[in-house]
Enzyme design. Structure first.
Site, PDB file in Angstrom:
ATOM      1  N   ASP A  20      33.099   4.931  10.940  1.00 47.92           N
ATOM      2  CA  ASP A  20      32.837   6.243  10.345  1.00 47.92           C
ATOM      3  C   ASP A  20      32.341   6.115   8.914  1.00 47.92           C
ATOM      4  OD1 ASP A  20      35.288   5.302   9.469  1.00 47.92           O
ATOM      5  OD2 ASP A  20      36.446   7.049  10.086  1.00 47.92           O
ATOM      6  N   ASN A  43      47.694  12.859  10.935  1.00 47.93           N
ATOM      7  CA  ASN A  43      47.574  13.928  11.944  1.00 47.93           C
ATOM      8  C   ASN A  43      47.148  13.383  13.311  1.00 47.93           C
ATOM      9  OD1 ASN A  43      44.884  13.344  11.579  1.00 47.93           O
ATOM     10  ND2 ASN A  43      44.287  15.347  10.798  1.00 47.93           N
ATOM     11  N   HIS A  72      44.589  11.369  13.874  1.00 49.33           N
ATOM     12  CA  HIS A  72      43.158  11.109  14.081  1.00 49.33           C
ATOM     13  C   HIS A  72      42.886   9.611  14.224  1.00 49.33           C
ATOM     14  CE1 HIS A  72      42.208  10.957   9.457  1.00 49.33           C
ATOM     15  NE2 HIS A  72      42.433   9.745   9.911  1.00 49.33           N
ATOM     16  N   GLU A  87      39.188  14.086  14.469  1.00 46.28           N
ATOM     17  CA  GLU A  87      40.325  14.910  14.064  1.00 46.28           C
ATOM     18  C   GLU A  87      40.933  15.638  15.268  1.00 46.28           C
ATOM     19  OE1 GLU A  87      41.476  14.574  11.158  1.00 46.28           O
ATOM     20  OE2 GLU A  87      40.056  14.961   9.537  1.00 46.28           O
TER      21      GLU A  87
HETATM   22  P1  PGA Z   1      44.985   4.549   6.156  1.00 45.28           P
HETATM   23  O1  PGA Z   1      44.085   5.584   6.933  1.00 45.28           O
HETATM   24  O2  PGA Z   1      44.779   3.229   6.807  1.00 45.28           O
HETATM   25  O3  PGA Z   1      44.451   4.582   4.748  1.00 45.28           O
HETATM   26  O4  PGA Z   1      46.395   5.027   6.274  1.00 45.28           O
HETATM   27  C1  PGA Z   1      44.158   5.662   8.313  1.00 45.28           C
HETATM   28  C2  PGA Z   1      43.311   6.789   8.820  1.00 45.28           C
HETATM   29  O5  PGA Z   1      43.234   7.841   8.160  1.00 45.28           O
HETATM   30  O6  PGA Z   1      42.733   6.647   9.899  1.00 45.28           O
END
Ligand code: PGA
Length: 251
Positions: free
Chosen positions: A69, A138, A140, A145
């Site tokens: 992404d 959340n 995702h 999302e």
């Molecule tokens: P993080 O992010 O590794 O910084 O916790 C994970 C994500 O949002 O997919």
């Protein structure tokens, strides 16, 4: 659920265990196609890969890599772009060839076209052999999302406020966090032949339980992984804290 779950004592051991799996894949298939997540979680894994490449334990000279992404609107050279992140953490520090690295262009004139061509580029390279995922608070995956369709493809998505808040630390002001991202879809993710899901820290314990033991639902995108045929979950103790029988761990 058929997932293999590896619980390690801490973040460092989680990163080493995940790196071993990636190295194993590259040794088995030197021209493997990797799918790579950004975020804080996989940084230790990338550090271990860099170390292994430096020690010549593994070579990425034939390996291909697709970033999952990118923010819409940030310049590639912007230190908060995922482009910058992955170059800085991995691509510029291992022997992977530039022409074998792929990153969605969040500044493309025609974003729809960019998404469609990214999706077909993955297909043209034979699909993803090994996909490395983190998980959002959340639920995702990449920027897919809650509410994302199970068969979704690479597309532009609106970022949820929780996601923007979680990423605000990287920006001077929370309002500077982009409102949109380009992400490979849940359908793209599920087509990967092998998936490694990483999570560390107590704040991920709840979402890990919901994703791996809860109902399969669009409101927790990661729950779709329960149906994947080749999923390995690598956690530290804290992120695994609510997986044990009895639900929420009490102190
Ligand atoms: P993080 O992010 O590794 O910084 O916790 C994970 C994500 O949002 O997919």
């Amino acid at each position: 659920m058929r997932a293999k779950i590896i619980i390690t004592d801490n973040y460092q051991l989680m990163s080493e265990a995940a790196a071993r799996l990636v190295i194993e894949q590259i040794k088995k298939k030197p021209n493997a196609v990797l799918g790579l997540a950004t975020g804080a979680t996989p940084i230790g894994l990338y550090e271990n890969l860099v170390k292994a490449a430096w020690l010549k334990t593994v070579s990425l000279s034939q390996t291909k890599a697709f970033l999952l992404d990118e923010y819409v609107g940030l310049n590639k050279a912007d230190s908060r772009s995922f482009h910058y992140f992955i170059k800085n953490k991995l691509f510029d520090r291992v022997d992977i060839k530039k022409e074998n690295t792929f990153i969605p262009d969040g500044q493309a004139q025609d974003l729809k076209k960019e998404c469609a061509s990214y999706e077909s580029l993955i297909k043209r390279h034979g699909g993803i052999d090994l996909l490395i995922l983190g998980i959002g608070l959340n639920g995702h995956l990449a920027f897919d999302e809650p509410g994302s369709e199970i068969d979704s493809k690479t597309r532009v998505v609106k970022l949820k406020e929780q996601t923007r808040r979680a990423n605000a630390a990287y920006f001077k002001k929370p309002s500077q966090v982009p409102r949109q991202g380009i992400t490979i879809g849940l359908g793209t993710i599920m087509k990967a032949r092998k998936i490694i899901l990483l999570a560390a820290g107590e704040n991920k314990a709840g979402v890990i339980r919901r994703a791996l033991k809860g109902k399969i639902t669009k409101s927790v995108p990661a729950s779709i992984l329960q149906t994947h045929k080749n999923l390995t979950v690598v956690l530290d103790q804290a992120a695994a804290g609510e997986l044990m029988a009895g639900g929420k761990r009490r102190k």
